[in-house]
Design an enzyme around this catalytic site. Structure first.
Site, short mmCIF file in Angstrom:
data_model
loop_
_atom_site.label_atom_id
_atom_site.label_comp_id
_atom_site.label_asym_id
_atom_site.label_seq_id
_atom_site.Cartn_x
_atom_site.Cartn_y
_atom_site.Cartn_z
N GLY A 34 0.82 -1.20 0.00
CA GLY A 34 0.00 0.00 0.00
C GLY A 34 0.85 1.25 0.00
O GLY A 34 2.05 1.21 -0.31
N PHE A 36 1.74 3.11 2.58
CA PHE A 36 2.70 3.18 3.68
C PHE A 36 3.01 1.81 4.28
O PHE A 36 3.62 1.73 5.33
CB PHE A 36 2.16 4.09 4.79
CG PHE A 36 1.74 5.45 4.32
CD1 PHE A 36 2.69 6.42 4.03
CD2 PHE A 36 0.42 5.76 4.14
CE1 PHE A 36 2.31 7.67 3.59
CE2 PHE A 36 0.02 7.01 3.70
CZ PHE A 36 0.97 7.98 3.42
N LYS A 52 2.08 -7.43 8.45
CA LYS A 52 1.91 -6.11 7.85
C LYS A 52 3.01 -5.21 8.38
O LYS A 52 3.09 -4.95 9.59
CB LYS A 52 0.53 -5.55 8.20
CG LYS A 52 0.27 -4.17 7.63
CD LYS A 52 -1.10 -3.66 8.06
CE LYS A 52 -1.32 -2.23 7.58
NZ LYS A 52 -2.64 -1.71 8.01
N ASP A 143 -11.93 4.23 5.93
CA ASP A 143 -11.28 3.80 4.69
C ASP A 143 -11.93 2.52 4.17
O ASP A 143 -11.25 1.56 3.79
CB ASP A 143 -9.78 3.60 4.91
CG ASP A 143 -9.00 3.54 3.60
OD1 ASP A 143 -9.53 4.03 2.58
OD2 ASP A 143 -7.87 3.01 3.59
#
Length: 417
Positions: A34, A36, A52, A143
């Site tokens: 993504g 960041f 992640k 989001d």
């Protein structure tokens, strides 16, 4: 393991920290990247996990810690399960459960795959259920988009990214501009205050995309033009919204209109969305009122009540206007209503004497009033010897005080008319 994947995993990181981490988690596959963060599939103790990796930047340390805190508190079957976090000087490593499937965006972009409407309903129902759980726990995701959802082969949806989620405490609104442009609600694009209804807007946009395989407002225009366009309500093409009967298509349109409404107060909540006929697939129509409709109905009732009170007040004034004017203008002796008679004076009962009793009935009924003189009170001590009234009066009457006549009158059988 691919060399490029390994290099991406260890880039800009302390070798000792990487060696310690890789001793526990073996890298299997690179899943995606993504703005960041990067996501890797790893193997640990006989199970697959997803790591992640988020780069630390100025001002985002608190956000990353908040994301870990939120993920640690959430327990829902449609939310990715959080295990632990590793932290280095430059990065944060979130250890999450691995979900085997594709993102919803990959399904939308694949031209060979098209969901049936019942499958779309199943996906949106799970999304609405997740939003209901988040909002009840005072969490705004901010989001919601197909890239942040993984759908497996059984159409089970899992929400995986909470990087922009926000937990409300005493504040009920926020104004931070964040999210993905084409899924942002108009109030977010206009940089106004907003609340959890921004997630409901995104849910309506995704529903339209699944049913029609396109965005209702976005047409690959520039960012500035799109923001200017979304500053006012837009018309939507609902043709072919549903392949079933007219009632089902009307329910699908109603769901979109009540979730992707331009005004935040005109949107239904996640709890209400779960009861919508399009979600429940009920043939009977269930009308769900939004906050705006409830306010308008209450306002209409309040106006009608005030109108009724005004009519009653005007009727009262009309009926009592003359009396009210007299009470205000005229002096107190003349403040009587025009049709009302003046009060009568009370009748004073005069007690008759014996001379009045001896008189005839005609004299009593005559208009002329006889003056009755009572004899003087005889005081034997003060009066001289031989003085006083005649002997026959004293022997017959013997008046001690004036009330004696009243006593004798009561004893008589004479009735006054």
């Amino acid at each position: 393991m691919n060399t490029q994947v390994y290099d991406l995993f260890i880039s800009n990181e302390n070798p000792k920290f990487v060696a310690k981490l890789l001793a526990q988690y073996r890298i299997i596959q690179f899943l995606g990247q993504g703005a960041f963060s990067s996501v890797f599939k790893v193997f640990h103790d006989g199970e697959f996990y997803a790591i992640k990796i988020v780069e630390k930047m100025k001002g985002n340390t608190e956000k990353l810690q908040q994301e870990a805190l939120i993920l640690n508190q959430l327990k829902h079957p449609n939310i990715v399960r959080y295990h632990k976090t590793f932290e280095s000087k430059r990065r944060l490593y979130f250890i999450l459960s691995f979900i085997d499937g594709k993102t919803l965006q990959q399904y939308i972009d694949d031209g060979n795959i098209r969901f049936y409407e019942k499958e779309c309903i199943a996906i949106i129902r799970q999304l609405v259920d997740v939003l209901s759980y988040l909002h009840s726990n005072r969490i705004i995701h901010r989001d919601i988009k197909p890239d942040n959802m993984i759908v497996d082969k059984n159409l089970n949806l899992t929400l995986i990214d909470f990087g922009l989620s926000y937990m409300t405490t005493q504040q009920i609104t926020t104004h931070q501009n964040c999210g993905t442009l084409i899924y942002m609600a108009p109030e977010v694009l206009m940089k106004k205050e907003y609340f959890k209804s921004v997630d409901i807007w995104s849910c309506g946009i995704i529903q339209y995309q699944l049913l029609k395989n396109c965005h209702p407002f976005w047409t690959n225009q520039k960012k500035e033009k799109y923001i200017k366009q979304m500053s006012v309500p837009q018309k939507v093409d609902f043709s072919g919204m549903s392949k079933y009967n007219f009632k089902f298509e009307r329910a699908a349109i109603s769901f979109f209109e009540k979730t992707a409404a331009f005004e935040p107060e005109a949107r239904i909540t996640a709890e209400q969305a779960l009861l919508h006929p399009w979600i429940t697939c009920q043939s009977s129509e269930t009308y769900i009122m939004t906050s705006k409709e409830i306010f308008q109905a209450y306002k209409g009732i309040a106006i009608f009540t005030k109108f009724q009170k005004l009519i009653v007040f005007l009727q009262f004034v009309k009926q009592n206007s003359e009396k009210a004017i007299r009470a205000i203008v005229l002096p107190s002796t003349q403040r009587f209503f025009s049709k009302q008679k003046s009060p009568k004076k009370p009748k004073i009962l005069k007690i008759p004497t014996r001379s009045c009793l001896n008189s005839s009935h005609s004299s009593r009924d005559s208009s002329e009033k006889q003056k009755i003189k009572l004899p003087p009170i005889i005081n034997s001590k003060k009066s001289p010897k031989g003085e006083g009234s005649p002997n026959h009066f004293l022997s017959n009457n013997k008046i001690i005080n004036p009330m004696q006549t009243a006593i004798e009158f009561k004893k008589s059988h004479f009735r006054l008319k």
